[in-house]
Design a protein around this motif. Structure first.
Motif, PDB file in Angstrom:
ATOM      1  N   PRO A  71       0.834  -1.205   0.000  1.00  0.00           N
ATOM      2  CA  PRO A  71       0.000   0.000   0.000  1.00  0.00           C
ATOM      3  C   PRO A  71       0.871   1.259   0.000  1.00  0.00           C
ATOM      4  CG  PRO A  71      -0.091  -1.103   2.130  1.00  0.00           C
ATOM      5  CD  PRO A  71       0.657  -2.002   1.221  1.00  0.00           C
ATOM      6  N   ALA A  72       0.826   2.007  -1.110  1.00  0.00           N
ATOM      7  CA  ALA A  72       1.695   3.169  -1.266  1.00  0.00           C
ATOM      8  C   ALA A  72       1.389   4.225  -0.213  1.00  0.00           C
ATOM      9  CB  ALA A  72       1.521   3.748  -2.661  1.00  0.00           C
ATOM     10  N   TYR A  74       0.361   3.910   2.775  1.00  0.00           N
ATOM     11  CA  TYR A  74       0.910   3.543   4.072  1.00  0.00           C
ATOM     12  C   TYR A  74       2.404   3.881   4.147  1.00  0.00           C
ATOM     13  CZ  TYR A  74       2.593   0.500   7.772  1.00  0.00           C
ATOM     14  OH  TYR A  74       3.212   0.010   8.884  1.00  0.00           O
ATOM     15  N   ILE A  75       3.127   3.540   3.079  1.00  0.00           N
ATOM     16  CA  ILE A  75       4.558   3.834   3.052  1.00  0.00           C
ATOM     17  C   ILE A  75       4.774   5.348   3.127  1.00  0.00           C
ATOM     18  CG2 ILE A  75       6.654   3.668   1.635  1.00  0.00           C
ATOM     19  CD1 ILE A  75       5.962   0.967   2.618  1.00  0.00           C
ATOM     20  N   LEU A  76       3.978   6.083   2.374  1.00  0.00           N
ATOM     21  CA  LEU A  76       4.099   7.547   2.371  1.00  0.00           C
ATOM     22  C   LEU A  76       3.864   8.118   3.768  1.00  0.00           C
ATOM     23  CD1 LEU A  76       2.492   9.044  -0.832  1.00  0.00           C
ATOM     24  CD2 LEU A  76       4.690   9.621   0.206  1.00  0.00           C
ATOM     25  N   LYS A  77       2.858   7.574   4.426  1.00  0.00           N
ATOM     26  CA  LYS A  77       2.520   8.053   5.764  1.00  0.00           C
ATOM     27  C   LYS A  77       3.701   7.837   6.710  1.00  0.00           C
ATOM     28  CE  LYS A  77      -0.450   6.381   8.787  1.00  0.00           C
ATOM     29  NZ  LYS A  77      -1.462   5.360   9.021  1.00  0.00           N
ATOM     30  N   LYS A  78       4.312   6.697   6.576  1.00  0.00           N
ATOM     31  CA  LYS A  78       5.449   6.405   7.453  1.00  0.00           C
ATOM     32  C   LYS A  78       6.607   7.348   7.166  1.00  0.00           C
ATOM     33  CE  LYS A  78       6.572   2.511   9.113  1.00  0.00           C
ATOM     34  NZ  LYS A  78       6.399   1.317   9.909  1.00  0.00           N
ATOM     35  N   ILE A  79       6.807   7.647   5.881  1.00  0.00           N
ATOM     36  CA  ILE A  79       7.897   8.555   5.528  1.00  0.00           C
ATOM     37  C   ILE A  79       7.643   9.921   6.137  1.00  0.00           C
ATOM     38  CG2 ILE A  79       9.025   9.739   3.619  1.00  0.00           C
ATOM     39  CD1 ILE A  79       8.480   7.258   1.913  1.00  0.00           C
ATOM     40  N   ILE A  80       6.401  10.391   6.031  1.00  0.00           N
ATOM     41  CA  ILE A  80       6.080  11.720   6.547  1.00  0.00           C
ATOM     42  C   ILE A  80       6.275  11.762   8.064  1.00  0.00           C
ATOM     43  CG2 ILE A  80       4.176  13.333   6.910  1.00  0.00           C
ATOM     44  CD1 ILE A  80       3.190  12.357   4.092  1.00  0.00           C
ATOM     45  N   LEU A  81       5.936  10.663   8.723  1.00  0.00           N
ATOM     46  CA  LEU A  81       6.075  10.609  10.178  1.00  0.00           C
ATOM     47  C   LEU A  81       7.497  10.856  10.642  1.00  0.00           C
ATOM     48  CD1 LEU A  81       3.854   7.698  11.481  1.00  0.00           C
ATOM     49  CD2 LEU A  81       3.889  10.051  12.267  1.00  0.00           C
ATOM     50  N   ILE A 114      16.780  25.008  -3.361  1.00  0.00           N
ATOM     51  CA  ILE A 114      16.995  23.834  -4.201  1.00  0.00           C
ATOM     52  C   ILE A 114      17.597  22.705  -3.371  1.00  0.00           C
ATOM     53  CG2 ILE A 114      18.109  22.980  -6.277  1.00  0.00           C
ATOM     54  CD1 ILE A 114      16.446  25.236  -7.034  1.00  0.00           C
ATOM     55  N   SER A 115      18.584  23.064  -2.521  1.00  0.00           N
ATOM     56  CA  SER A 115      19.227  21.980  -1.771  1.00  0.00           C
ATOM     57  C   SER A 115      18.260  21.401  -0.736  1.00  0.00           C
ATOM     58  CB  SER A 115      20.526  22.443  -1.131  1.00  0.00           C
ATOM     59  OG  SER A 115      20.299  23.511  -0.248  1.00  0.00           O
ATOM     60  N   LEU A 116      17.374  22.254  -0.213  1.00  0.00           N
ATOM     61  CA  LEU A 116      16.363  21.731   0.707  1.00  0.00           C
ATOM     62  C   LEU A 116      15.449  20.752  -0.030  1.00  0.00           C
ATOM     63  CD1 LEU A 116      14.722  21.614   3.316  1.00  0.00           C
ATOM     64  CD2 LEU A 116      13.507  23.650   2.585  1.00  0.00           C
ATOM     65  N   LEU A 117      15.051  21.158  -1.199  1.00  0.00           N
ATOM     66  CA  LEU A 117      14.195  20.284  -2.003  1.00  0.00           C
ATOM     67  C   LEU A 117      14.921  18.969  -2.287  1.00  0.00           C
ATOM     68  CD1 LEU A 117      11.456  20.309  -3.365  1.00  0.00           C
ATOM     69  CD2 LEU A 117      12.552  21.112  -5.453  1.00  0.00           C
ATOM     70  N   SER A 118      16.202  19.107  -2.607  1.00  0.00           N
ATOM     71  CA  SER A 118      16.995  17.912  -2.903  1.00  0.00           C
ATOM     72  C   SER A 118      17.055  16.992  -1.686  1.00  0.00           C
ATOM     73  CB  SER A 118      18.396  18.343  -3.325  1.00  0.00           C
ATOM     74  OG  SER A 118      19.204  17.226  -3.517  1.00  0.00           O
ATOM     75  N   ILE A 119      17.249  17.592  -0.496  1.00  0.00           N
ATOM     76  CA  ILE A 119      17.277  16.773   0.728  1.00  0.00           C
ATOM     77  C   ILE A 119      15.956  16.022   0.885  1.00  0.00           C
ATOM     78  CG2 ILE A 119      17.198  16.910   3.255  1.00  0.00           C
ATOM     79  CD1 ILE A 119      19.332  19.010   3.167  1.00  0.00           C
ATOM     80  N   LEU A 120      14.866  16.719   0.646  1.00  0.00           N
ATOM     81  CA  LEU A 120      13.568  16.074   0.835  1.00  0.00           C
ATOM     82  C   LEU A 120      13.364  14.931  -0.156  1.00  0.00           C
ATOM     83  CD1 LEU A 120      11.280  19.099   1.659  1.00  0.00           C
ATOM     84  CD2 LEU A 120      12.312  17.430   3.190  1.00  0.00           C
ATOM     85  N   VAL A 121      13.766  15.173  -1.406  1.00  0.00           N
ATOM     86  CA  VAL A 121      13.598  14.111  -2.402  1.00  0.00           C
ATOM     87  C   VAL A 121      14.446  12.901  -2.036  1.00  0.00           C
ATOM     88  CG1 VAL A 121      13.956  13.481  -4.804  1.00  0.00           C
ATOM     89  CG2 VAL A 121      12.968  15.687  -4.240  1.00  0.00           C
ATOM     90  N   ARG A 122      15.708  13.171  -1.665  1.00  0.00           N
ATOM     91  CA  ARG A 122      16.572  12.072  -1.241  1.00  0.00           C
ATOM     92  C   ARG A 122      15.965  11.313  -0.079  1.00  0.00           C
ATOM     93  NH1 ARG A 122      22.324  13.736  -1.802  1.00  0.00           N
ATOM     94  NH2 ARG A 122      22.014  15.514  -3.119  1.00  0.00           N
ATOM     95  N   PHE A 123      15.433  12.097   0.846  1.00  0.00           N
ATOM     96  CA  PHE A 123      14.879  11.504   2.051  1.00  0.00           C
ATOM     97  C   PHE A 123      13.751  10.541   1.696  1.00  0.00           C
ATOM     98  CE2 PHE A 123      12.039  11.545   5.682  1.00  0.00           C
ATOM     99  CZ  PHE A 123      12.927  11.204   6.674  1.00  0.00           C
ATOM    100  N   ILE A 124      12.841  11.021   0.853  1.00  0.00           N
ATOM    101  CA  ILE A 124      11.718  10.163   0.459  1.00  0.00           C
ATOM    102  C   ILE A 124      12.234   8.904  -0.228  1.00  0.00           C
ATOM    103  CG2 ILE A 124       9.672  10.009  -1.011  1.00  0.00           C
ATOM    104  CD1 ILE A 124       9.341  13.042  -0.550  1.00  0.00           C
ATOM    105  N   LEU A 125      13.208   9.087  -1.108  1.00  0.00           N
ATOM    106  CA  LEU A 125      13.715   7.933  -1.856  1.00  0.00           C
ATOM    107  C   LEU A 125      14.395   6.917  -0.952  1.00  0.00           C
ATOM    108  CD1 LEU A 125      15.170   9.671  -5.041  1.00  0.00           C
ATOM    109  CD2 LEU A 125      13.261   8.066  -4.956  1.00  0.00           C
ATOM    110  N   THR A 126      15.321   7.390  -0.101  1.00  0.00           N
ATOM    111  CA  THR A 126      16.105   6.433   0.683  1.00  0.00           C
ATOM    112  C   THR A 126      15.254   5.759   1.760  1.00  0.00           C
ATOM    113  OG1 THR A 126      16.824   8.291   2.045  1.00  0.00           O
ATOM    114  CG2 THR A 126      18.321   7.571   0.343  1.00  0.00           C
ATOM    115  N   VAL A 127      14.458   6.570   2.447  1.00  0.00           N
ATOM    116  CA  VAL A 127      13.615   5.996   3.498  1.00  0.00           C
ATOM    117  C   VAL A 127      12.595   5.045   2.877  1.00  0.00           C
ATOM    118  CG1 VAL A 127      11.774   6.599   5.079  1.00  0.00           C
ATOM    119  CG2 VAL A 127      13.936   7.781   5.211  1.00  0.00           C
ATOM    120  N   GLY A 128      12.031   5.485   1.763  1.00  0.00           N
ATOM    121  CA  GLY A 128      11.066   4.631   1.076  1.00  0.00           C
ATOM    122  C   GLY A 128      11.688   3.300   0.685  1.00  0.00           C
TER     123      GLY A 128
END
Lengths: 270, 252, 343
Positions: A71-72, A74-81, A114-128
C-alpha cells in the motif's frame, strides 16, 4: 503513551506485508538487499543541488510498490512521520545559502531552496527504499541475507531474538503503563522516579525471561550455536533483478533522464 | 524399559539465598504413568520441575531419569529423555518461524535434513498445527502457541513429557481440546497444575506437594476426595467431584 | 539524533559503514571467545527491553517536556561493551527498517554515534574508572550519569562532524555544534539520571545481576589494550576520512587558485570542503548544461566558455522533464500493478 500501542500495530502491519506472495516477495532476499544498497548509494551520491535527475529514481520504489502489492499510502505516511529530522537540518539551507541559482522569468530561486528540495527528495527515496525492502522481504529474510553475505551469526541470531521478544516485552511494558495510568487519576505524567522503578521492574522481568528462554533452549540441546537449515539459491531471475536495476541506477546517475526528456519535449513543442 | 522411569531419592534443594524450596522428596514414577503434581503457590512445584529437566541440580539426594542419574555430565542424555513444556509458550518459541522452532531440537541433536523435516511434520501433525508451519510464533493464539510448544518437544521424541501448567490461559474449549490431545500420548507424563479437574481427567496418580515435602502420593480420585488433606494443602475439591449445587449429583 | 540518509554523502556513509561493520565483526569474535551460551537470549531480550523502554515516556521535572531512555549506557553496564555494541546495532537496524528511523546508508553513522561512543569510550574510560572493582550505589549512580552524558556528547559531536563532512546540509560547523551539544547535554543528564535510577533499582533488587558484570574482568589488565584498540580504530577512521578528503582536495585547491583574486570566502573551513565537493560534483557531471547547477559554477562563470550561464530554457526543460519522468514512473507502477483476479 498511546504510541506504544501504535508502534505495536505498525510492526505487525509491516510483518503482514512481508508474508504476501508476489514475484518481488519470492526474490532472493540477498538480491533485494543488494539492489536497495546500490539504490541508496547512487541516490545519495548526487550533488547537493540536484533535483531533476533524482526524480527518475522514483521508478524503483514505485515499481516495487506496484509489483509487491504494497500500500503506497501507508509507506508515504510512514515517511512523513519521520521527516521532521531531515526537515530540521535542511530547513536552514534557504537562509544560509541565498545565492540565486535558478531563474524563471523574473523569479530567482536561492540555492538553499533547491538543496532543501533535494534533501527532501533524497529523504523520500532512501527511506522509502528501506521500508519497501522490509515490506517485501521481512525481517527474517533480511537477517538471512545478512548472514549469507557474511555478517556474523552471533549478530543475526541475537537480532532475531530481539525481534522475537520485542512483542512480548512491549506488551509487558504496555500492561505496566496501563496499570499505572489506572491509578494515577489526574496526575498523568510519570515522574522520573516512578519511571525508573517501572523500567527497573520491566528490566528484571526481562532478565527473568531471558533465563527461562535459556533453560528452554538448553532443554532442547542448545550449546551456544544456533543451527540454521535455511538455504538460499540464487536464480537467474535474482541475478537479472540485481543487474538490471543496478544498471538502470547507474545510467540514471550518469545521464539526467528528466533533463533529456525535458529538452526533447521543449524542442518538439517549439 | 528402564528409560521411562523417574526416581527421586530424598531430594533437597536450597536456593543460593538460603530459601529451602525442597526438603526431602522421594517418589518413583514408572513407564507410562501419568502423574499430576499439585500444591499451593510456592509449595515447590516449579523447583521440582526445574530438576526434572536438569536446570537445577539437587543440593542433596539423587534423581534418576531413565538410565541416567542426574549430574552435569549426563545433562544431554537427560534432555533427550525428558521433554519439557514450559508454562509460558513465549519462552519456548524463540525461533523466527514455527517450522524452525520445532526443528530446533532435532537440529541440535544432529539429525540429517530429511529426518529433521519428517520429525517436524510428524510433530506438527500430531498436535494439528501443520498449517501454521511458516508463521512466526508470536502471531499465534494462546492455544496454538501451547500446541506448537508441545510439538517442539515431541519432535525430539522424548520418553517422558513434563508439563508446567499446560491448561493455564486457555479458554474452556481450547482447554478441552488440549486435554483430549494429551490423553492420546503414550509417554510417561508429569503434569504440574492448579487445574485439578484436568488432573482428574488425565492422571491416575497425584503427588501433593506442601511446603517442600510430599504431603500425599496416591490415586488422584482418592486424594481429591480427602477434604481434610485438600484443606490442609490450600487446595479445593475439583468441581466435577463436588455435588452439583442444582441437582445434588456428582457428574462422574 | 539518528542521522538520515538524505543528509550524508556516500563517502561519509561508506566510511562509517566500514568502521561499524568492522566493530560488529570484532565484537562478534570477542563474544565467541568468551562464550557463555546464556548470552544470545540475554542480548536479544535486553534489546527488546530497550526498544520497549524507549516507547515509555516520563516527564522531565520543571520543563513540561518528556523524555525516554536511550539505553546505550544501560546495555553497556548490563552486558559489557562488546555485547552491548551488537545489541545497540541491532536495535538501530530494526528502527531503520521498521520505523525508517535513520536509513540504510546512515546505519553505519548511527551505530558509531550511538554504539561506539557509549560502549568503547564512555563505558571503559568513564564508568569503569568511577565505579572501580567494588561498586557501591553512589559510585554506580555517578558513574552511570557521567558516562551517559559523555557518551551522548560524543555521539552528538559525531552527528555534527558527519553532517558537516557530508555537506548536504548548509549548517556551518560552529552553529550546528552550538545547537547540538547543549541540547544533548540536557538529554544526556536526563538519560544519565534515568540509567542511574534503573541501575540503582536493579542493584537493590538483584545485586548479583550487576556484580556478575562488574567482576567479569579486572579493569586494569585490559583497559590499556582496549584503549589501544580504540585509538587504532579512531586513527583508522580519521585516516580514511582524511585521505578521502585529501584525495579530492587538490581539485579544491586548483579551484581556490582561480579565486585568489578578491575572494575572502576561503577563510571559513567549511568552504574548503564545500569547494572540494563542488569540484567532485563538477567532474562527475556528465551533462554540463545542467538546469540546476551548483553555485560554484556561477563563480566559474568568470572563465568564459567553460560553463554556460544559467539559462531559463534549461531550467524549464528540467522542470518539464522532471514532472514527466515522475508521471511515467507512476504510470509504470499503475501498469505493473497486479490485476485482481475475480474468482
Amino acid at each position: 503513551m498511546a504510541d506504544i500501542g501504535a508502534h505495536f500495530i505498525e510492526i505487525g502491519l509491516m510483518d503482514r506485508l512481508a508474508t504476501k506472495d508476489t514475484a518481488i516477495h519470492r526474490l532472493d532476499p540477498r538480491a533485494k538487499l543488494l539492489t536497495t544498497l546500490v539504490f541508496v548509494a547512487t541516490v545519495v551520491s548526487f550533488g547537493k543541488y540536484e533535483v531533476s535527475a533524482l526524480l527518475s529514481f522514483f521508478v524503483y520504489p514505485i515499481a516495487l510498490i506496484a509489483r509487491g502489492d504494497i500500500p503506497a499510502r501507508y509507506i508515504l505516511k510512514k515517511i512523513i512521520l519521520v521527516a521532521p529530522f531531515a526537515i530540521l537540518v535542511g530547513v536552514f539551507n534557504p537562509f544560509l545559502d541565498r545565492e540565486p541559482l535558478l531563474t524563471i522569468g523574473d523569479w530567482s530561486i536561492a540555492g538553499g531552496w533547491i538543496s532543501l528540495l533535494s534533501i527532501l527528495v533524497r529523504f523520500i527515496l532512501t527511506v522509502g527504499a528501506a521500508l519497501i525492502l522490509l515490506a517485501c522481504t521481512g525481517i527474517n529474510g533480511v537477517c538471512l541475507a545478512l548472514e549469507k553475505l557474511g555478517v556474523p551469526r552471533v549478530f543475526t541470531a541475537q537480532l532475531l531474538f530481539m525481534y522475537r521478544y520485542l512483542f512480548v516485552i512491549m506488551e509487558e511494558g504496555m500492561r505496566m503503563v496501563r496499570a499505572k495510568r489506572c491509578r494515577s487519576f489526574s496526575k498523568q505524567d510519570t515522574g522520573m522516579k516512578a519511571f525508573g522503578h517501572m523500567l527497573g521492574h520491566l528490566l528484571l522481568r526481562s532478565l527473568d525471561r531471558a533465563q527461562r528462554i535459556h533453560s528452554a533452549m538448553s532443554c532442547r540441546g542448545f550449546d551456544g550455536h544456533i543451527p540454521s537449515m535455511k538455504q538460499l539459491r540464487l536464480t537467474s531471475g535474482d541475478v537479472a533483478f540485481v543487474a538490471g536495476w543496478s544498471g538502470l541506477f547507474i545510467i540514471m546517475r550518469l545521464y539526467n533522464i528528466s533533463q533529456l526528456l525535458g529538452s526533447f519535449i521543449t524542442e518538439v513543442i517549439s | 524399559m528402564s528409560h521411562h522411569i523417574i526416581e527421586a531419592e530424598d531430594l533437597h534443594y536450597k536456593y543460593p539465598d538460603g530459601t529451602s524450596a525442597i526438603q526431602g522428596v522421594s517418589f518413583r514414577i514408572t513407564h507410562g504413568e501419568s502423574v499430576a503434581i499439585v500444591g499451593e503457590n510456592g509449595a515447590g512445584k516449579s523447583t521440582l520441575l526445574l530438576h526434572l529437566n536438569g536446570y537445577l541440580l539437587p543440593t542433596e539426594g539423587a534423581l534418576r531419569i531413565g538410565d541416567y542419574s542426574l549430574t552435569k555430565e549426563t545433562l544431554n542424555e537427560v534432555h533427550r529423555t525428558v521433554g519439557m513444556v514450559f508454562q509460558d509458550p513465549d519462552d519456548q518459541l524463540f525461533m523466527p518461524t514455527v517450522f524452525e522452532d520445532v526443528a530446533f531440537g532435532p537440529m541440535n541433536l544432529g539429525f540429517p535434513a530429511d529426518e529433521i523435516k519428517k520429525r517436524v511434520y510428524d510433530a506438527l501433525e500430531t498436535v494439528g498445527m501443520l498449517h501454521l508451519k511458516d508463521r512466526p510464533p508470536f502471531k499465534l493464539s494462546a492455544g496454538e502457541k501451547r500446541a506448537v510448544a508441545i510439538a517442539t518437544v515431541l519432535s525430539m521424541s522424548p520418553n517422558i513429557l513434563v508439563m508446567d501448567e499446560p491448561s493455564s490461559h486457555l479458554d474452556p474449549k481450547t482447554r478441552r481440546k488440549l486435554i483430549a490431545l494429551l490423553g492420546t500420548f503414550k509417554h510417561t507424563k508429569i503434569i504440574a497444575t492448579h487445574d485439578l479437574d484436568m488432573a482428574v481427567d488425565l492422571c491416575e496418580r497425584t503427588l501433593i506437594i506442601h511446603k517442600g515435602k510430599i504431603a500425599a502420593d496416591g490415586p488422584t480420585r482418592e486424594l481429591m476426595q480427602d477434604e481434610e488433606l485438600l484443606e490442609q494443602c490450600s487446595l479445593e475439591k475439583p468441581l466435577k467431584l463436588q455435588c452439583c449445587s442444582l441437582c445434588g449429583k456428582v457428574s462422574v | 539524533m539518528h542521522m538520515a540518509d538524505a543528509l550524508i554523502s556516500p563517502a561519509v556513509g561508506g566510511t562509517m559503514w566500514v568502521a561499524s561493520a568492522g566493530l560488529i565483526g570484532y565484537c562478534s569474535k570477542k563474544i565467541r571467545t568468551v562464550f557463555d551460551d546464556r548470552r544470545i537470549p540475554l542480548m536479544g531480550v535486553l534489546g527488546a527491553f530497550v526498544f520497549a523502554a524507549q516507547m515509555i515516556n516520563f516527564s522531565i521535572p520543571g520543563t513540561g517536556s518528556s523524555g525516554h531512555l536511550g539505553g546505550g549506557m544501560l546495555l553497556a553496564v548490563l552486558l559489557g561493551p562488546h555485547a552491548a555494541f551488537l545489541v545497540i546495532s541491532s536495535v538501530l537496524v530494526v528502527q531503520a527498517l521498521f520505523f525508517a528511523d535513520g536509513g540504510l546508508l546512515a546505519l553505519g553513522c548511527n551505530m558509531f554515534n550511538l554504539g561506539f561512543f557509549p560502549c568503547f569510550i564512555a563505558y571503559p574510560l568513564v564508568f569503569r574508572k568511577i565505579v572501580g572493582d567494588k561498586p557501591t550505589p553512589v559510585r554506580l549512580c555517578i558513574g552511570c550519569t557521567a558516562a551517559a552524558i559523555i557518551g551522548l556528547q560524543l555521539g552528538a559531536f559525531g552527528v555534527v562532524m558527519e553532517t558537516v563532512f557530508s555537506d548536504i546540509s548548509e549548517l556551518p560547523f560552529r552553529t550546528f555544534a552550538l545547537v547540538m551539544q547543549p541540547i544533548h547535554l540536557a538529554i544526556g543528564i536526563v538519560e544519565g539520571l534515568v540509567t542511574a535510577s534503573v541501575v540503582a533499582f536493579v542493584w537493590k533488587a538483584r545485586p548479583e545481576v550487576l556484580s556478575a558484570v562488574s567482576q567479569s574482568k579486572p579493569v586494569g589488565s585490559y583497559s590499556i589494550k582496549r584503549i589501544l584498540i580504540i585509538l587504532l580504530a579512531v586513527a583508522a577512521l580519521t585516516g580514511s576520512m582524511l585521505s578521502w578528503f585529501a584525495s579530492s582536495y587538490p581539485d579544491g585547491l586548483e579551484w581556490a587558485m582561480f579565486q585568489t583574486s578578491g575572494s575572502e570566502e576561503l577563510e571559513a573551513p567549511e568552504h574548503g570542503i564545500h569547494a572540494s565537493l563542488a569540484s567532485i560534483q563538477g567532474s562527475t557531471a556528465f551533462l554540463p548544461d545542467y538546469g540546476f547547477a551548483s553555485p560554484e559554477s556561477e563563480a566559474e562563470e568568470e572563465l568564459p566558455g567553460q560553463w554556460p550561464a544559467i539559462d531559463a530554457g534549461t531550467t524549464v526543460s528540467g522542470l518539464i522533464g522532471g514532472l514527466l519522468t515522475l508521471s511515467i514512473a507512476v504510470l509504470t507502477g499503475y501498469i505493473l500493478r497486479p490485476r485482481k483476479v475475480t474468482p
